[in-house]
Design an enzyme around this catalytic site. Structure first.
Site, PDB file in Angstrom:
ATOM      1  N   GLU A 171      -9.912  64.687 -14.684  1.00  0.00           N
ATOM      2  CA  GLU A 171     -10.520  63.363 -14.773  1.00  0.00           C
ATOM      3  C   GLU A 171      -9.730  62.368 -13.917  1.00  0.00           C
ATOM      4  O   GLU A 171      -8.637  62.645 -13.444  1.00  0.00           O
ATOM      5  CB  GLU A 171     -10.533  62.878 -16.228  1.00  0.00           C
ATOM      6  CG  GLU A 171     -11.904  62.831 -16.881  1.00  0.00           C
ATOM      7  CD  GLU A 171     -12.729  61.634 -16.421  1.00  0.00           C
ATOM      8  OE1 GLU A 171     -12.359  60.980 -15.436  1.00  0.00           O
ATOM      9  OE2 GLU A 171     -13.760  61.364 -17.062  1.00  0.00           O
ATOM     10  N   ASN A 175     -10.826  54.663 -21.653  1.00  0.00           N
ATOM     11  CA  ASN A 175     -11.397  55.806 -20.944  1.00  0.00           C
ATOM     12  C   ASN A 175     -11.353  55.668 -19.436  1.00  0.00           C
ATOM     13  O   ASN A 175     -10.872  56.551 -18.742  1.00  0.00           O
ATOM     14  CB  ASN A 175     -12.835  56.017 -21.423  1.00  0.00           C
ATOM     15  CG  ASN A 175     -13.479  57.262 -20.883  1.00  0.00           C
ATOM     16  OD1 ASN A 175     -13.869  57.317 -19.724  1.00  0.00           O
ATOM     17  ND2 ASN A 175     -13.607  58.281 -21.722  1.00  0.00           N
ATOM     18  N   GLU A 181      -7.911  65.891 -26.982  1.00  0.00           N
ATOM     19  CA  GLU A 181      -7.562  64.966 -25.904  1.00  0.00           C
ATOM     20  C   GLU A 181      -6.835  63.736 -26.437  1.00  0.00           C
ATOM     21  O   GLU A 181      -6.832  62.687 -25.808  1.00  0.00           O
ATOM     22  CB  GLU A 181      -8.819  64.543 -25.142  1.00  0.00           C
ATOM     23  CG  GLU A 181      -9.512  65.690 -24.429  1.00  0.00           C
ATOM     24  CD  GLU A 181     -10.716  65.238 -23.627  1.00  0.00           C
ATOM     25  OE1 GLU A 181     -11.033  64.029 -23.664  1.00  0.00           O
ATOM     26  OE2 GLU A 181     -11.327  66.075 -22.954  1.00  0.00           O
ATOM     27  N   ASN A 235     -18.358  54.264 -20.624  1.00  0.00           N
ATOM     28  CA  ASN A 235     -17.562  55.275 -19.938  1.00  0.00           C
ATOM     29  C   ASN A 235     -17.141  54.775 -18.560  1.00  0.00           C
ATOM     30  O   ASN A 235     -16.367  53.844 -18.448  1.00  0.00           O
ATOM     31  CB  ASN A 235     -18.350  56.588 -19.874  1.00  0.00           C
ATOM     32  CG  ASN A 235     -17.477  57.805 -19.818  1.00  0.00           C
ATOM     33  OD1 ASN A 235     -16.562  57.868 -19.009  1.00  0.00           O
ATOM     34  ND2 ASN A 235     -17.738  58.796 -20.669  1.00  0.00           N
ATOM     35  N   ASP A 278     -20.664  60.100 -15.859  1.00  0.00           N
ATOM     36  CA  ASP A 278     -19.349  59.840 -16.440  1.00  0.00           C
ATOM     37  C   ASP A 278     -18.633  58.813 -15.570  1.00  0.00           C
ATOM     38  O   ASP A 278     -18.729  57.623 -15.798  1.00  0.00           O
ATOM     39  CB  ASP A 278     -18.588  61.165 -16.537  1.00  0.00           C
ATOM     40  CG  ASP A 278     -17.332  61.085 -17.385  1.00  0.00           C
ATOM     41  OD1 ASP A 278     -16.795  59.976 -17.546  1.00  0.00           O
ATOM     42  OD2 ASP A 278     -16.864  62.134 -17.867  1.00  0.00           O
TER      43      ASP A 278
END
Length: 308
Positions: A38, A125, A149, A183, A238
Site C-alpha cells: 500500500e 488510511n 493490520e 479511503n 482504493d
C-alpha cells in the site's frame, strides 16, 4: 522473477485512452514478497520510492538508481498510506498507533494528528498534503476491525470521517462526515477539487464503491458538494492519483482504471493482483508506480502526474 510480465497490458475502452500509453511500454514487476502492499510515495531528490507492507509491519524502499529494495523502517506501526509534504518529508498513516506522523529529515517522528474532539482516531488510511502545508487524511476503521493490520479495538468516534490538520495550529477538523469507509483521496492540479473514495461496500451490503468529487471552499479549509463521480466496475477504488490533464488513475480489483474528467472509464492497465494504490514518479513524473497485493509494479505512460 522480475521484469516484464505476460498477461498484463493496456485495455482501451474509449479511444481517448490511446493517447495515454506508449505502445511498446510494458508493465514491470519491480519486487514481490509483501502481504498487502500500500501507500507508494515518490521522493524525487533521492530517486526512491517508499511504500507500506501493512501486515508485515514495515515500510519498504525501492531505489531507482540500482533497482535495489530494502526495508525503510521496521516496525512501521502498520503504516498504510504515505505521501511527501511540501518540504520533502514522509507523512504516514499508522494503523497501530491510530495517528498520522511525519518523518523529519533527521529520521525523527512527529505526530500530526492522533485525536479529534478528544477521542482517538480510528486508523488513518490515506493522506495528501495541500500546497499550504495542511494535511488531509481519511480515517476508516479497517485497522481496528481485526488484528491483521493493527490492533482490534472499538471506535471511540463511532464513525469514519475525513479530516484536515492545520499546518499552523495543528488543529484537526472534520471536513466530510457522511462516508461509510473513506479511503483514497487526491487533489486536482489546481487544488480546486478534492476527490475521495468510499469503500464502504467492503463491510456493508450494497455499500459504496465509488469516488466522490468535492469543491474546495474559498477559505481553502472546507469542502462543499460531494457528488459521486464514478462507481467501480471491478472491486473497489482504493488509492488513486491524478495526471496533469485531470484524469484519475485508480486502483481496482483487476488493475488500474483510468477515468476521464467526467468520471468515464476510458481504459485499464491490467495487473495480475488486486491493486491497492498508485503514484506517479520518475524524473518526469511519467512513471506510474503500482502497489499490488504482494508486489510493486511500474509502467511508463504518455502522461505526467501532478507535481506538488
Amino acid at each position: 522473477m522480475f521484469g516484464v510480465l505476460e498477461g498484463t497490458g493496456f485495455e482501451v475502452i474509449e479511444p481517448e485512452f490511446e493517447d495515454c500509453f506508449i505502445g511498446h511500454a510494458r508493465v514491470e514487476r519491480l519486487w514481490t514478497g509483501a502481504r498487502w502492499s500500500e501507500g507508494p510515495a515518490w521522493f524525487p531528490a533521492g530517486r526512491y520510492l517508499v511504500w507500506s507492507d501493512i501486515p508485515n509491519n514495515r515500510l519498504m524502499r525501492w531505489d531507482e538508481t540500482d533497482g535495489s529494495v530494502s526495508v525503510f523502517r521496521s516496525p512501521s506501526n502498520n503504516a498504510n498510506g504515505n505521501t511527501v509534504d511540501t518540504q520533502g518529508r514522509l507523512v504516514s498513516c499508522e494503523h497501530l498507533t491510530r495517528r498520522v506522523t511525519r518523518t523529519d529529515h533527521d529520521g525523527s517522528l512527529s505526530v500530526i494528528a492522533s485525536h479529534w474532539n478528544g477521542k482517538r482516531l480510528n486508523s488513518p488510511n490515506d493522506v495528501v498534503v495541500k500546497s499550504d502545508g495542511s494535511v488531509w487524511f481519511t480515517d476508516p476503521s479497517y485497522g481496528i476491525m481485526m488484528d491483521y493490520e493493527g490492533d482490534r479495538a472499538e471506535s471511540e468516534i463511532g464513525a469514519c470521517h475525513v479530516y484536515r490538520a492545520d499546518p499552523t495550529t495543528g488543529d484537526v477538523t472534520a471536513v466530510a462526515t457522511d462516508f461509510v469507509k473513506p479511503n483514497g483521496l487526491a487533489f486536482s492540479a489546481d487544488e480546486q477539487h478534492l476527490f475521495i473514495a468510499d469503500t464502504g461496500g467492503t463491510h456493508q451490503k450494497n455499500g459504496p464503491a465509488h469516488i466522490r468529487k468535492f469543491e474546495v471552499a474559498d477559505d481553502g479549509k472546507s469542502l462543499r458538494g460531494g457528488d459521486v463521480l464514478a462507481t467501480c466496475t471491478n472491486g473497489f477504488f482504493d488509492g488513486f492519483r491524478l495526471d496533469r490533464s485531470g484524469r484519475i488513475w485508480t486502483s481496482a480489483a483487476d488493475g488500474v482504471h483510468c477515468l476521464n474528467r467526467q468520471g468515464t472509464l476510458i481504459g485499464k492497465v491490467h495487473i495480475p493482483e488486486i491493486v491497492s494504490n498508485v503514484c506517479f514518479g520518475g524524473a518526469k513524473l511519467n512513471r506510474l508506480f503500482i502497489t499490488g497485493t504482494t508486489s510493486l509494479y511500474s509502467v511508463f505512460l504518455n502522461v505526467n502526474g501532478v507535481s506538488r
